[in-house]
Enzyme design. Structure first.
Site, PDB file in Angstrom:
ATOM      1  N   SER A 134      22.192 -35.725 -19.132  1.00 41.81           N
ATOM      2  CA  SER A 134      21.305 -34.568 -19.196  1.00 41.81           C
ATOM      3  C   SER A 134      22.072 -33.350 -19.704  1.00 41.81           C
ATOM      4  O   SER A 134      22.613 -33.377 -20.802  1.00 41.81           O
ATOM      5  CB  SER A 134      20.678 -34.332 -17.820  1.00 41.81           C
ATOM      6  OG  SER A 134      19.645 -33.387 -17.879  1.00 41.81           O
TER       7      SER A 134
ATOM      8  N   ASP B 137      10.636 -39.435 -20.864  1.00 47.49           N
ATOM      9  CA  ASP B 137      11.520 -38.275 -20.763  1.00 47.49           C
ATOM     10  C   ASP B 137      11.445 -37.487 -22.067  1.00 47.49           C
ATOM     11  O   ASP B 137      11.755 -38.031 -23.125  1.00 47.49           O
ATOM     12  CB  ASP B 137      12.955 -38.739 -20.512  1.00 47.49           C
ATOM     13  CG  ASP B 137      13.959 -37.610 -20.471  1.00 47.49           C
ATOM     14  OD1 ASP B 137      13.544 -36.439 -20.389  1.00 47.49           O
ATOM     15  OD2 ASP B 137      15.170 -37.899 -20.516  1.00 47.49           O
TER      16      ASP B 137
ATOM     17  N   HIS C  51      13.283 -39.332 -16.625  1.00 47.48           N
ATOM     18  CA  HIS C  51      14.557 -38.652 -16.886  1.00 47.48           C
ATOM     19  C   HIS C  51      15.632 -39.047 -15.878  1.00 47.48           C
ATOM     20  O   HIS C  51      16.801 -39.207 -16.247  1.00 47.48           O
ATOM     21  CB  HIS C  51      14.360 -37.132 -16.857  1.00 47.48           C
ATOM     22  CG  HIS C  51      15.603 -36.371 -17.171  1.00 47.48           C
ATOM     23  ND1 HIS C  51      16.208 -36.399 -18.409  1.00 47.48           N
ATOM     24  CD2 HIS C  51      16.366 -35.541 -16.404  1.00 47.48           C
ATOM     25  CE1 HIS C  51      17.287 -35.634 -18.397  1.00 47.48           C
ATOM     26  NE2 HIS C  51      17.413 -35.112 -17.195  1.00 47.48           N
TER      27      HIS C  51
END
Length: 335
Positions: A175, A273, A303
């Protein structure tokens, strides 16, 4: 017979749905203020980990503090694969890793991240150096990439001391940590050209202008405008009000003028995501620049669901894939 459309709406993996339903009652609502949100998020992580029986394997680790020129020092935790620190002649591969948390939460002391680092180090037989970079909005860009760069440089300089090899160093992140990992590869190309054997990017954020976000896979119950608004809020906390910073290559590696000369990449994305657009666009950009790259999209995943090893089968597959890639570093260093 009924016709089957080739363009069916993406569906959430049933294992992910069951896992999210199980976790929901355990999560306390997060307050709006950054410090309060960070505190409650860590408490939620501890509560969920305890309820699910997530424990960190008893592998060796040690915390060091790394100086960062012009910015706050950064803590790093070294994770060894065994019960004792590796000897200086062990020659193990090293993964320098940056956790994910939207630049605003999480850290190497979270139970879930600590357990993940220890499991990967143990299963792959590698050393992991995890950097505890500073949180926004208290600390803003370029503090974080500079801290991550210093953690990487420190690792290269001390590779043999901690039992590793400096020609078998990989860089990874998830991320926001994927954004920082990609930034470090650009900084390395521009500043030092240390050999990097692999860049491992998991659901990475790579364009902070939100220009590559892909809303097609998200639930119809979560309109894209809301997702973009949430993304821009996190970006503003990280970069501040000067929107031009989002176009800096070390903030948005996707927007770098060139991606030539970067290390081989494994990029993992999830169907549900919005950041899958970032990861897949970056894979194409790397490939077009002659960089060896493998990109995999996990169908039905969100995600964060690929971090749920032991509870979501796709997460177990992702773990084995990453471990396999890291094990391969034992046989071959960077070119």
């Amino acid at each position: 017979m009924p016709r089957t459309s080739r363009f069916r709406r993406p569906m959430l993996d049933s294992a992910v749905a069951a896992h999210e339903k199980r976790m929901a009652p355990l999560l306390a609502p997060e307050p709006a203020d950054p410090a309060g949100r960070r505190r409650v998020a860590q408490e939620n992580d501890a509560a969920v980990s305890a309820a699910l029986g997530i424990e960190s394997p008893a592998t060796a680790s040690e915390v060091r503090t790394v100086a960062v020129d012009g910015h706050p020092d950064v803590r790093v935790r070294i994770y060894w694969p065994g019960d004792e620190p590796a000897s200086s002649d062990a020659g193990l591969p090293i993964l320098v890793y940056f956790y994910g948390g939207g630049f605003t939460i999480a850290g190497i002391d979270w139970v879930s991240w600590d357990a993940r680092f220890r499991e990967r180090a143990r299963d792959a037989g590698v050393i992991i150096v995890a950097a505890d970079y500073a949180h926004a909005p208290e600390n803003r860009y370029p503090v974080q990439p500079e801290q991550c760069w210093s953690a990487f440089e420190w690792t290269v300089e001390h590779a043999e001391e901690i039992g590793g090899r400096r020609d078998r160093v990989a860089v990874g992140g998830a991320s926001s940590g994927g954004d920082l990992a990609a930034a470090v590869t650009l900084m390395n190309r521009d500043r030092a050209r240390h050999p990097i054997a692999l860049q491992l990017l998991e659901n990475p954020a790579l364009d902070l202008t939100i220009g590559h976000a892909d809303m097609r896979g998200i639930s119809a119950g979560m309109p894209g405008v809301i997702v973009r608004k949430a993304g821009r809020s996190l970006v503003r906390q990280y970069l501040g009000d000067d929107t031009s910073k989002a176009r800096h290559p070390y903030a948005s590696p996707m927007l770098a003028p060139s991606h030539e000369g970067l290390p081989p990449a494994l990029i993992i994305t999830s169907e549900l995501d919005p950041l899958r657009g970032d990861g897949e666009a970056y894979a194409r950009a790397l490939s077009a620049s002659g960089v060896p790259v493998t990109a995999l999209r996990f169908i039905g995943q969100t995600h964060g669901s690929l971090g749920s090893t032991g509870f979501v089968p796709a997460a177990d597959v992702a773990h084995r894939l990453i471990v396999s890639e890291l094990r391969a570093l034992h046989q071959a260093g960077a070119e």
